[in-house]
Scaffold this active site. Structure first.
Site, PDB file in Angstrom:
ATOM      1  CE1 TYR A 146      -4.207  -1.359  -0.250  1.00 39.73           C
ATOM      2  CE2 TYR A 146      -3.395  -2.923   1.375  1.00 39.73           C
ATOM      3  CZ  TYR A 146      -4.342  -2.541   0.440  1.00 39.73           C
ATOM      4  OH  TYR A 146      -5.419  -3.357   0.171  1.00 39.73           O
ATOM      5  CG  ASP A 204      -5.054 -34.326   6.121  1.00 36.41           C
ATOM      6  OD1 ASP A 204      -5.622 -34.545   7.204  1.00 36.41           O
ATOM      7  OD2 ASP A 204      -5.420 -33.432   5.327  1.00 36.41           O
ATOM      8  CD  GLU A 235      -2.479 -31.102   6.773  1.00 39.65           C
ATOM      9  OE1 GLU A 235      -2.834 -30.750   5.634  1.00 39.65           O
ATOM     10  OE2 GLU A 235      -2.278 -32.295   7.099  1.00 39.65           O
TER      11      GLU A 235
END
Length: 331
Positions: A81, A221, A167
């Protein structure tokens, strides 16, 4: 003036010398390990294809130099910005930040160019900040967002016995809703990086293991991307292999889900897709892969199935996590 500022000035002088000969080019290491650099990528103003990248890189170098001389910090969002017409997108700033890290062989945290933290923490943890503030996740009673700049944490206080990283945010929230702290009856810190962890989350885990001497466990996972996330915490990201010692936890203990457990799950498993198999091959090509991790990846290849943590969510707090930690069933 610090070493980084001097190195940036050296880069600027080399660029000025090249400009005399009409060559506006910066060299960015593609891959480095310690002081060994394998090859460079050339970013040139003379080339239309890399002209914008060259300008953003110069902008980033100037901002980093200012920080090294005057102190303080910038955020990736703030830098965008400050000059959106030049930068065009926050992803461009993030890429330039990584290029400067490669050029100076350091991490983004050392540069003072920070990304908003996305890590969440709960449990027995008090963060004593350099400005006198205290962030206490045990008093708050709910998840606490980790501060953007972990170096502004003066000291970490905890009576926890270990750290448990999960996770995904959904699993983090599910464990809290199932009263994992009360069920397990052991003090610990629960952390999630919401998928691939940011530098701040990895730095906090590193400090907890180094400064507070806590064991760290991780639950991901049973798929190649979960394994890769575990490896990011343990060894660092491939894109920042040049400087990740302060962000890694080599002794991290992987408690699951292990691909070797997939055949016993029965439900909640799905077939691998082409992207999964490509990721497995990419991971197997790494030279620093532990034998146990390599064996689990081979198992994924053999069964051609994957499973999410949610497939065992019903007995995660009562059985799976306590059993894995208490019996040292980790890789």
């Amino acid at each position: 003036m610090g070493e980084f500022a001097e190195n940036i000035e050296r880069i600027a002088l080399e660029l000025l010398s090249n400009l005399v000969h009409g060559n506006a080019t910066l060299s960015v290491p593609r891959n480095s390990s310690g002081n060994v650099i394998s090859e460079y990528r050339r970013v040139s103003y003379n080339n239309r294809g890399s002209r914008h990248s060259f300008c953003v890189l110069i902008y980033m170098l100037s901002r980093v130099h200012r920080l090294q001389v005057r102190g303080g910090s910038f955020t990736v969002r703030g830098l965008y910005y400050d000059n959106p017409l030049l930068v065009r997108s926050q992803s461009r700033i993030a890429e330039a930040r990584l290029d400067v890290c490669r050029m100076l062989s350091t991490s983004p945290l050392s540069l003072g160019i920070l990304a908003a933290s996305k890590g969440l923490v709960a449990g027995d943890l008090r963060l004593l900040m350099t400005n006198g503030d205290v962030l206490d996740s045990s008093l708050y009673g709910g998840p606490l967002t980790l501060p953007t700049d972990p170096e502004k944490i003066d000291r970490i206080e905890t009576q926890a016995e270990f750290v448990l990283i999960v996770e995904k945010e959904s699993v983090f929230e599910s464990l809290l809703s199932r009263n994992v702290f009360g069920t397990f009856k052991r003090r610990f810190i629960l952390i999630t990086g919401k998928g691939y962890p940011d530098c701040c989350t990895r730095r906090i885990v590193h400090r907890l293991t180094e400064e507070n001497q806590l064991a760290a466990y991780i639950l991901v996972d049973a798929d190649p991307f979960g394994v890769e996330i575990m490896l990011v915490y343990r060894h660092g990201s491939q894109s920042m292999s040049f400087s990740s010692q302060e962000l890694t936890t080599p002794a991290l203990r992987w408690i699951g889900l292990h691909p070797s457990e997939i055949p016993a799950l029965g439900t909640g498993v799905v077939a691998l897709v082409a992207g999964d198999n490509k990721k497995i091959n990419d991971l197997l090509a790494r030279h620093n892969l532990e034998p146990g991790v390599r064996q689990e990846l081979r198992m994924l290849q053999d069964v051609q199935l994957k499973a999410e943590i949610e497939s065992v969510i019903d007995f995660l707090t009562d059985d799976y996590i306590p059993n894995k930690i208490n019996r040292n069933l980790f890789l």
